[in-house]
Design an enzyme around this catalytic site. Structure first.
Site, mmCIF file in Angstrom:
data_model
loop_
_atom_site.group_PDB
_atom_site.id
_atom_site.type_symbol
_atom_site.label_atom_id
_atom_site.label_comp_id
_atom_site.label_asym_id
_atom_site.label_seq_id
_atom_site.Cartn_x
_atom_site.Cartn_y
_atom_site.Cartn_z
ATOM 1 N NE ARG A 80 24.925 29.986 12.873
ATOM 2 C CZ ARG A 80 25.654 30.824 13.554
ATOM 3 N NH1 ARG A 80 25.691 30.784 14.878
ATOM 4 N NH2 ARG A 80 26.368 31.761 12.953
ATOM 5 N N GLY A 81 27.913 28.110 12.131
ATOM 6 C CA GLY A 81 29.088 28.913 12.482
ATOM 7 C C GLY A 81 30.318 28.056 12.206
ATOM 8 N NE ARG A 87 26.013 25.331 6.270
ATOM 9 C CZ ARG A 87 25.842 26.484 6.919
ATOM 10 N NH1 ARG A 87 25.974 26.548 8.229
ATOM 11 N NH2 ARG A 87 25.555 27.594 6.249
ATOM 12 C CD GLN A 97 22.444 33.111 10.123
ATOM 13 O OE1 GLN A 97 21.790 34.039 9.650
ATOM 14 N NE2 GLN A 97 22.958 32.166 9.362
ATOM 15 C CG ASP A 127 31.560 30.833 7.172
ATOM 16 O OD1 ASP A 127 31.131 31.975 7.410
ATOM 17 O OD2 ASP A 127 31.090 29.796 7.665
ATOM 18 C CG ASN A 146 31.215 36.359 7.716
ATOM 19 O OD1 ASN A 146 31.232 35.312 8.353
ATOM 20 N ND2 ASN A 146 30.617 37.450 8.176
HETATM 21 O O1 MRU Z 1 25.393 29.954 7.782
HETATM 22 P P1 MRU Z 1 26.080 30.160 9.095
HETATM 23 O O2 MRU Z 1 25.181 30.654 10.171
HETATM 24 O O3 MRU Z 1 26.863 28.930 9.506
HETATM 25 O O4 MRU Z 1 27.141 31.296 8.804
HETATM 26 C C1 MRU Z 1 27.987 31.699 9.846
HETATM 27 C C2 MRU Z 1 28.814 32.875 9.524
HETATM 28 O O5 MRU Z 1 28.800 33.399 8.451
HETATM 29 C C3 MRU Z 1 29.767 33.317 10.606
HETATM 30 O O6 MRU Z 1 29.995 34.682 10.536
HETATM 31 C C4 MRU Z 1 31.103 32.585 10.449
HETATM 32 O O7 MRU Z 1 30.892 31.190 10.363
HETATM 33 C C5 MRU Z 1 32.044 32.868 11.545
HETATM 34 S S1 MRU Z 1 31.536 32.130 13.055
HETATM 35 C C6 MRU Z 1 32.692 32.450 14.237
#
Ligand code: MRU
Length: 349
Positions: free
Chosen positions: A45-46, A88, A197, A238, A248
């Site tokens: 994820r990220g 996603r 996270q 994101d 985000n």
């Molecule tokens: O749902 P996730 O864990 O994928 O969400 C991730 C985030 O919100 C991060 O802050 C974002 O993707 C930036 S990662 C460098």
């Protein structure tokens, strides 16, 4: 450096982020479906990391599809891209990476390349997306370091670290950049309900690197700010719209309001692959709604009664007016963001 995702022979291996920090186990993906499932279920994820995973997944799948001729190869390629795009919705890096793979395919096909040549190009493109992401994060770290005072206590939300990218991180890249610049910094990591996270991943990778880390529950940020214990907020993103509105992890927007109230600088750190100039403002950013079980349960334990309605929007949008600056690999964009973000795509490559 922490390996978020890597090729291993003809498969893709990723650390299972659902299991950290308790277990460091690796998931091996051998098909496009395996990779798509890994993205959907948050093994990986990220925003930048899922773009890299999709690109590598496409390249891997096409290595195996080639024996049935060019026409079928092209159909399979399109189908694999669609599969990845359906995983996603919020992180634009995913769609950016898929588009890059499509462009690479089209260039080769246009030049009359054979299936074998297209396969090789797709692997090279996916690897380039991976390697460039690490480079971008390091550059974000260098630009961000200048904004971090010595002895700063930096509050961050979610995980925008090595685990969320091909390596090094965006928000945590700024932390690492400041440390490499000789500054002493400490991180306050929001736990980040419901997927945790911050508590699980940010704290894990920072502690592993020997960086001073304090975990708090999300509702503690305000009082720490009021007590003067936070000097700076740095988060990832994101998707950043053309006007600077930034999506985000849910809980980022209230932090930005708190930071404004307490006069604390609030920075977003993200590569240009997170900037979506085709979306004029935050209203147009699709927000993923995830499974209610993430809210009703903590791990296997149910904490909300059956029968209660549940909402689980996974991201929120921070309006550009609350953002002090957007730290990218090409420098720090500041308001008015319409002009400064657009300029990032004309200057510095
Ligand atoms: O749902 P996730 O864990 O994928 O969400 C991730 C985030 O919100 C991060 O802050 C974002 O993707 C930036 S990662 C460098």
């Amino acid at each position: 450096m922490l390996p978020t995702i890597a090729w291993q022979d003809d498969a893709i291996v990723m650390v299972d982020q659902r299991k950290l920090p308790r277990d460091e186990v690796y998931v091996t993906c051998r098909t496009a479906n395996d990779v798509a499932r890994a993205i959907k279920t948050m093994v990986i994820r990220g925003a930048p990391a899922i773009g890299v995973a999709a690109a590598m997944g496409i390249a891997m799948a096409m290595q195996r599809n080639g024996a049935r001729g060019t026409k079928q190869f092209t159909t399979d390629f399109q189908r694999t891209c669609d599969l990845m795009a359906g995983t996603r919705p919020t992180a634009v890096n995913l769609f950016w990476a898929i588009d890059r793979m499509k462009r690479a395919f089209a260039e080769e096909a246009h030049a009359g390349a054979s299936v074998a040549e297209i396969q090789q190009r797709l692997v090279r493109e996916a690897q380039a997306i991976h390697d460039e992401d690490v480079e971008s994060c390091r550059a974000i770290g260098r630009h961000g370091a200048a904004l971090v005072p010595d002895e700063a206590r930096i509050l961050t939300h979610c995980n925008a670290g090595a685990l969320a990218t091909a390596g090094y991180g965006t928000a945590l890249g700024v932390v690492r950049g400041a440390i490499e610049a000789g500054k002493h910094v400490a991180v306050i990591a929001d736990e980040t309900r419901p997927f945790l996270q911050g508590a699980r991943l940010t704290a894990w990778e920072l502690v592993r690197d020997g960086i001073e880390t304090t975990v708090i529950t999300d509702n503690m940020a305000g009082s720490l700010m009021r007590q003067g214990q936070v000097n700076l907020v740095v988060v990832g993103a994101d998707r950043i719209a053309a006007n600077g509105d930034a999506a985000n992890k849910v809980g980022t927007y209230p932090l930005a309001i708190l930071a404004r109230e307490h006069g604390i600088p609030f920075y977003v750190a993200a590569p240009r692959s997170t900037i979506d100039l085709a979306t004029p403002n935050g209203e147009g950013i699709p927000i993923e709604e995830r499974d209610a079980r993430e809210v009703t349960h903590v791990g296997a334990t149910q904490v909300a009664p059956a029968g209660a309605r549940v909402r689980n929007p996974s991201f929120d949008v921070t309006p550009a007016r609350l953002i002090t600056g957007i730290i990218t690999e090409c420098g720090v964009a500041r308001a008015p963001y319409e002009a400064s973000l657009r300029a990032l795509f004309h200057e510095g490559g």
